[in-house]
Write a protein that holds these residues in place. Structure first.
Motif, PDB file in Angstrom:
ATOM      1  N   LEU A 136       0.852  -1.182   0.000  1.00  0.00           N
ATOM      2  CA  LEU A 136       0.000   0.000   0.000  1.00  0.00           C
ATOM      3  C   LEU A 136       0.888   1.231   0.000  1.00  0.00           C
ATOM      4  CD1 LEU A 136      -2.904   1.209   0.434  1.00  0.00           C
ATOM      5  CD2 LEU A 136      -2.376   1.147   2.885  1.00  0.00           C
ATOM      6  N   ARG A 138       0.442   5.727  -0.326  1.00  0.00           N
ATOM      7  CA  ARG A 138      -0.549   6.807  -0.287  1.00  0.00           C
ATOM      8  C   ARG A 138      -1.022   7.098  -1.712  1.00  0.00           C
ATOM      9  NH1 ARG A 138      -0.352   9.047   4.753  1.00  0.00           N
ATOM     10  NH2 ARG A 138       1.583   8.719   5.909  1.00  0.00           N
ATOM     11  N   PRO A 139      -2.313   7.353  -1.887  1.00  0.00           N
ATOM     12  CA  PRO A 139      -2.833   7.603  -3.237  1.00  0.00           C
ATOM     13  C   PRO A 139      -2.049   8.670  -4.000  1.00  0.00           C
ATOM     14  CG  PRO A 139      -4.651   7.363  -1.710  1.00  0.00           C
ATOM     15  CD  PRO A 139      -3.392   7.371  -0.879  1.00  0.00           C
ATOM     16  N   LYS A 140      -1.680   9.753  -3.316  1.00  0.00           N
ATOM     17  CA  LYS A 140      -0.950  10.821  -4.015  1.00  0.00           C
ATOM     18  C   LYS A 140       0.453  10.370  -4.429  1.00  0.00           C
ATOM     19  CE  LYS A 140       0.918  13.035   0.085  1.00  0.00           C
ATOM     20  NZ  LYS A 140       1.017  14.195   0.905  1.00  0.00           N
ATOM     21  N   ALA A 142       1.083   7.244  -5.575  1.00  0.00           N
ATOM     22  CA  ALA A 142       0.969   6.110  -6.499  1.00  0.00           C
ATOM     23  C   ALA A 142       1.694   6.341  -7.827  1.00  0.00           C
ATOM     24  CB  ALA A 142      -0.495   5.754  -6.732  1.00  0.00           C
ATOM     25  N   LEU A 163      -4.187   7.527 -13.036  1.00  0.00           N
ATOM     26  CA  LEU A 163      -4.115   7.458 -11.572  1.00  0.00           C
ATOM     27  C   LEU A 163      -4.548   8.763 -10.951  1.00  0.00           C
ATOM     28  CD1 LEU A 163      -0.748   5.569 -11.188  1.00  0.00           C
ATOM     29  CD2 LEU A 163      -3.044   4.658 -11.019  1.00  0.00           C
TER      30      LEU A 163
END
Length: 163
Positions: A136, A138-140, A142, A163
């Motif tokens: 995993l 953090r989305p930012k 990715a 993304l």
């Protein structure tokens, strides 16, 4: 209504692999002595490494096989344990390389699911079959994480969308 144990451990091999020794031995003996025993369901293959650990080595606490079917299953459980040990060693080495690359780039990571359980719970990685390792970020982070991994030689099985 059956108790939680009855539902979770309805199959005697699951009970033999997971319950405390006295109940596990009773389940193991019941499976071996059941003339109506059906072929091993593929959904139970994942417990074979755990069953092997209960039957062999320093932690063995199940009685030895007492039937030809039991002896055959003991051999299959050992093979499953060895295969899982080998596959997990390769998989965890690759996951560690990915984590190191991401950390060098300043991307925080977190292991999830099987890899996290192997690292934190299981006393032996051969006891938990895995087919992948989930990380995993953090989305930012990715897009950057993907860029780092691609630069390290990783490939995606299919093109990634936005993304």
């Amino acid at each position: 209504m059956p108790s939680g144990d009855a539902r979770l451990f309805a199959h005697p091999l699951a009970a033999a692999a997971l319950l405390p020794a006295p109940r596990a031995n009773a389940a193991w003996d019941a499976w071996q002595n059941d003339p109506a025993r059906e072929p091993l369901d593929p959904s139970l293959w994942r417990i074979l490494p755990l069953l092997h650990a209960r039957l062999a080595g320093s932690g063995a606490d199940l009685s030895p096989a007492s039937s030809p079917e039991g002896a055959s299953l003991v051999a299959r459980a050992r093979a499953a344990f060895e295969q899982t040990r080998y596959r997990n060693a390769l998989l965890l080495d690759e996951a560690a390389a990915a984590v190191r690359a991401l950390r060098r780039a300043g991307v925080e990571t977190c292991l999830l699911k099987g890899a996290a359980l192997v690292a934190a719970v299981y006393r032996n990685p051969a006891l938990r079959p895995m087919s992948d390792a989930d990380l995993l970020v953090r989305p930012k982070e990715a897009p950057r994480a993907i860029g780092v991994l691609i630069a390290e030689g990783w490939r995606t099985p299919r093109p990634l969308g936005p993304l």
